[in-house]
Motif scaffolding. Structure first.
Motif, PDB file in Angstrom:
ATOM      1  N   ILE A 192     -11.974   7.093 -11.829  1.00  0.00           N
ATOM      2  CA  ILE A 192     -11.347   7.320 -10.527  1.00  0.00           C
ATOM      3  C   ILE A 192     -12.347   7.052  -9.407  1.00  0.00           C
ATOM      4  O   ILE A 192     -12.040   6.349  -8.435  1.00  0.00           O
ATOM      5  CB  ILE A 192     -10.781   8.751 -10.449  1.00  0.00           C
ATOM      6  N   VAL A 222      -5.340   4.060  -8.197  1.00  0.00           N
ATOM      7  CA  VAL A 222      -5.593   5.509  -8.191  1.00  0.00           C
ATOM      8  C   VAL A 222      -4.625   6.161  -7.211  1.00  0.00           C
ATOM      9  O   VAL A 222      -4.425   5.668  -6.101  1.00  0.00           O
ATOM     10  CB  VAL A 222      -7.040   5.833  -7.752  1.00  0.00           C
ATOM     11  N   CYS A 252      -5.419   7.617 -12.518  1.00  0.00           N
ATOM     12  CA  CYS A 252      -5.437   6.176 -12.292  1.00  0.00           C
ATOM     13  C   CYS A 252      -4.658   5.488 -13.397  1.00  0.00           C
ATOM     14  O   CYS A 252      -4.461   6.029 -14.493  1.00  0.00           O
ATOM     15  CB  CYS A 252      -6.861   5.634 -12.185  1.00  0.00           C
TER      16      CYS A 252
END
Length: 212
Positions: free
Chosen positions: A27, A104, A161
């Motif tokens: 992320i 994300v 994500c």
């Protein structure tokens, strides 16, 4: 060893769960490799989406705007998306065409950065993320400019994500269909720098980060 964020009802990926990734490291990597995010919020029943530049410091996602901008409203829940397109996936049928991407999505309630020293340091971090060492070369911000600039931050604690990085996946009967199939990568690069025409001196060109 990677550490994962807790999966919630909001962050659980239901469509294509095999592409989901909840690791903090992944992320952070996608956030840091991007300049633009989209902040969505609902104000008095009306949904809004605002594109804005962002940066990360530690466990927080930051973005800025005019001090009275709608997307800086604090105390209101937001959803933020950051997405990178990496390539076109050309399959043997229209149905199986796709894209390779990194995305994300974050959820939470942003908080306003009010300390002047933290505001200045955050903006320095943002500028130097794009062009290392540039902040020190610039004319210092004035009190008026700092007052007109709002900065908020969102704790990166509810996020997920989703990534696709693969060739086409066709039906078994289609693999011999007579058409080109594969991935067309998207290559990204900065163009030739264009100096401001009002500048009469040829100053050294700025450095650019190789993060994106």
């Amino acid at each position: 060893m990677q550490s994962n964020l807790a999966v919630t009802d909001k962050t659980r990926v239901k469509r294509g769960p095999k592409r989901a990734d909840y690791s903090i490291e992944r992320i952070h990597q996608i956030i840091d490799a991007s300049l633009l995010c989209h902040v969505s919020q609902c104000v008095e029943g009306q949904p809004f989406i605002t594109p804005t530049c962002h940066w990360r410091q530690g466990d927080y996602l930051y973005w800025h705007g005019h001090s009275h901008a709608r997307n800086l409203s604090v105390g209101q829940p937001v959803a933020v998306n950051i997405c990178q397109l990496d390539g076109l996936v050309m399959a043997r049928s229209a149905f199986h065409h796709s894209i390779n991407y990194r995305s994300v999505t974050l959820f939470g309630i942003p908080e306003l950065v009010t300390d002047k020293q933290e505001q200045t340091e955050s903006l320095r971090w943002f500028v130097d993320k794009i062009s290392p060492e540039r902040w020190a070369q610039l004319r210092p911000m004035t009190e008026t400019e700092l007052k007109a600039t709002g900065i908020v931050r969102l704790k990166i604690q509810e996020a997920s994500c989703k990534v696709r990085a693969a060739p086409p996946v066709d039906d078994a009967d289609d693999y011999e269909w007579p058409v080109w199939a594969g991935v067309i990568p998207l290559e990204k690069r900065w163009g030739v720098m264009e100096q401001d025409p009002v500048q009469s001196v040829d100053y050294p060109e700025p450095k650019l980060s190789d993060a994106f």
